[in-house]
Design a protein around this motif. Sequence first.
Motif, PDB file in Angstrom:
ATOM      1  N   ARG A 138      34.426  39.728  35.564  1.00 54.31           N
ATOM      2  CA  ARG A 138      35.029  41.060  35.439  1.00 54.31           C
ATOM      3  C   ARG A 138      36.172  41.237  36.428  1.00 54.31           C
ATOM      4  O   ARG A 138      37.217  41.804  36.102  1.00 54.31           O
ATOM      5  N   ALA A 139      35.967  40.739  37.641  1.00 60.15           N
ATOM      6  CA  ALA A 139      37.027  40.821  38.650  1.00 60.15           C
ATOM      7  C   ALA A 139      38.241  40.003  38.220  1.00 60.15           C
ATOM      8  O   ALA A 139      39.384  40.459  38.337  1.00 60.15           O
ATOM      9  N   ARG A 140      37.998  38.800  37.714  1.00 56.22           N
ATOM     10  CA  ARG A 140      39.115  37.961  37.273  1.00 56.22           C
ATOM     11  C   ARG A 140      39.821  38.562  36.059  1.00 56.22           C
ATOM     12  O   ARG A 140      41.025  38.360  35.866  1.00 56.22           O
ATOM     13  N   ALA A 141      39.078  39.306  35.248  1.00 59.53           N
ATOM     14  CA  ALA A 141      39.678  39.941  34.072  1.00 59.53           C
ATOM     15  C   ALA A 141      40.567  41.122  34.453  1.00 59.53           C
ATOM     16  O   ALA A 141      41.387  41.571  33.653  1.00 59.53           O
ATOM     17  N   GLY A 142      40.386  41.630  35.685  1.00 62.17           N
ATOM     18  CA  GLY A 142      41.264  42.705  36.148  1.00 62.17           C
ATOM     19  C   GLY A 142      40.581  44.000  36.503  1.00 62.17           C
ATOM     20  O   GLY A 142      41.240  45.040  36.625  1.00 62.17           O
ATOM     21  N   LEU A 143      39.263  43.974  36.726  1.00 65.35           N
ATOM     22  CA  LEU A 143      38.548  45.180  37.133  1.00 65.35           C
ATOM     23  C   LEU A 143      38.299  45.155  38.638  1.00 65.35           C
ATOM     24  O   LEU A 143      38.003  44.108  39.211  1.00 65.35           O
ATOM     25  N   PHE A 144      38.411  46.318  39.261  1.00 66.00           N
ATOM     26  CA  PHE A 144      38.242  46.430  40.713  1.00 66.00           C
ATOM     27  C   PHE A 144      37.418  47.674  41.008  1.00 66.00           C
ATOM     28  O   PHE A 144      37.648  48.731  40.420  1.00 66.00           O
ATOM     29  N   LEU A 145      36.462  47.552  41.925  1.00 67.03           N
ATOM     30  CA  LEU A 145      35.658  48.696  42.351  1.00 67.03           C
ATOM     31  C   LEU A 145      35.834  48.927  43.845  1.00 67.03           C
ATOM     32  O   LEU A 145      35.575  48.031  44.660  1.00 67.03           O
ATOM     33  N   ALA A 146      36.283  50.124  44.211  1.00 68.97           N
ATOM     34  CA  ALA A 146      36.266  50.574  45.603  1.00 68.97           C
ATOM     35  C   ALA A 146      34.997  51.388  45.779  1.00 68.97           C
ATOM     36  O   ALA A 146      34.818  52.429  45.147  1.00 68.97           O
TER      37      ALA A 146
ATOM     38  N   GLN B  21      42.529  45.721  49.969  1.00 68.47           N
ATOM     39  CA  GLN B  21      42.025  44.851  48.892  1.00 68.47           C
ATOM     40  C   GLN B  21      42.697  45.189  47.568  1.00 68.47           C
ATOM     41  O   GLN B  21      43.111  44.297  46.817  1.00 68.47           O
ATOM     42  N   LEU B  22      42.795  46.475  47.272  1.00 71.44           N
ATOM     43  CA  LEU B  22      43.393  46.922  46.016  1.00 71.44           C
ATOM     44  C   LEU B  22      44.827  46.406  45.884  1.00 71.44           C
ATOM     45  O   LEU B  22      45.226  45.889  44.828  1.00 71.44           O
ATOM     46  N   GLU B  23      45.600  46.532  46.957  1.00 73.96           N
ATOM     47  CA  GLU B  23      46.994  46.099  46.910  1.00 73.96           C
ATOM     48  C   GLU B  23      47.121  44.587  46.763  1.00 73.96           C
ATOM     49  O   GLU B  23      47.954  44.087  45.995  1.00 73.96           O
ATOM     50  N   LEU B  24      46.302  43.837  47.486  1.00 75.19           N
ATOM     51  CA  LEU B  24      46.436  42.380  47.487  1.00 75.19           C
ATOM     52  C   LEU B  24      45.859  41.735  46.228  1.00 75.19           C
ATOM     53  O   LEU B  24      46.397  40.743  45.731  1.00 75.19           O
ATOM     54  N   LEU B  25      44.764  42.286  45.702  1.00 73.10           N
ATOM     55  CA  LEU B  25      44.128  41.680  44.529  1.00 73.10           C
ATOM     56  C   LEU B  25      44.783  42.131  43.230  1.00 73.10           C
ATOM     57  O   LEU B  25      44.660  41.467  42.205  1.00 73.10           O
ATOM     58  N   ASP B  26      45.445  43.282  43.257  1.00 73.82           N
ATOM     59  CA  ASP B  26      46.288  43.749  42.157  1.00 73.82           C
ATOM     60  C   ASP B  26      45.595  43.693  40.792  1.00 73.82           C
ATOM     61  O   ASP B  26      46.042  42.983  39.885  1.00 73.82           O
ATOM     62  N   PRO B  27      44.517  44.458  40.602  1.00 77.23           N
ATOM     63  CA  PRO B  27      43.795  44.443  39.323  1.00 77.23           C
ATOM     64  C   PRO B  27      44.542  45.211  38.243  1.00 77.23           C
ATOM     65  O   PRO B  27      45.585  45.821  38.483  1.00 77.23           O
TER      66      PRO B  27
END
Length: 252
Positions: A81-89, A160-166
Amino acid sequence: MATLEIKDLHVSVETEDGPKEILKGVNLTIKDGETHAIMGPNGSGKSTLAYTISGHPKYTVTSGSITLDGVDVLEMSVDERARAGLFLAMQYPVEVPGVSVSNFLRTAKTAIDGEAPKLRTWVKDVNAAMDRVKMDTAFASRNVNEGFSGGEKKRHEIVQLELLDPKVAVLDETDSGLDIDALKIVSEGVNRFKENGDKGVLLITHYTRILRYITPDFVHVFVNGQVAEEGGPELADELEANGYDKYVSAAV
């Protein structure tokens, strides 16, 4: 381009008395470029929705679907899910003793991109991201969230949000526990993320104060595991003035 689509989602959690249904038929579509705010009283299922999207094993989907660009999210593992582009804060970011922030961020970026970022440019990127949220770059050598204040943990989430860019960011009460200065800094980080390409944001909050800095396209009132009302930014102002009583009464 990204579209997160949730259809008739029912989710339960195991209790001492057996399974308890938390989400009772949630329908929600987040398209790229859109910001959706979910507001509602405690215990209405907002965080359950966030953790279900990200794949927390505590929550069992009994029916319904979640898709990202038409692909079945429920069939994916958490890392897929993370690789697909989902991010959870997370509302309460956890401490990870023994793992430095720098190692954590680079490992996560490598896992998502499939290759390690070049070290020289990566260090510059990390330092710049930390600088933008007014976070001392010395935090990069500290263990993840260990001894961090509430505001520092939330700033680290924005790094994390900025660097991982989901593609789609799910922000679970990112404003929780922040003073006004930290709230502004975190909000600016979310707005930068939105401006960097067409991104979707699902913002879960109790209060309208963060919506003064992050303007939602849609506001959804969450009550008793369902979306009880939908509207534009003006709906948040109505909730601020009148609370959730009329929606809670209707759901009983």
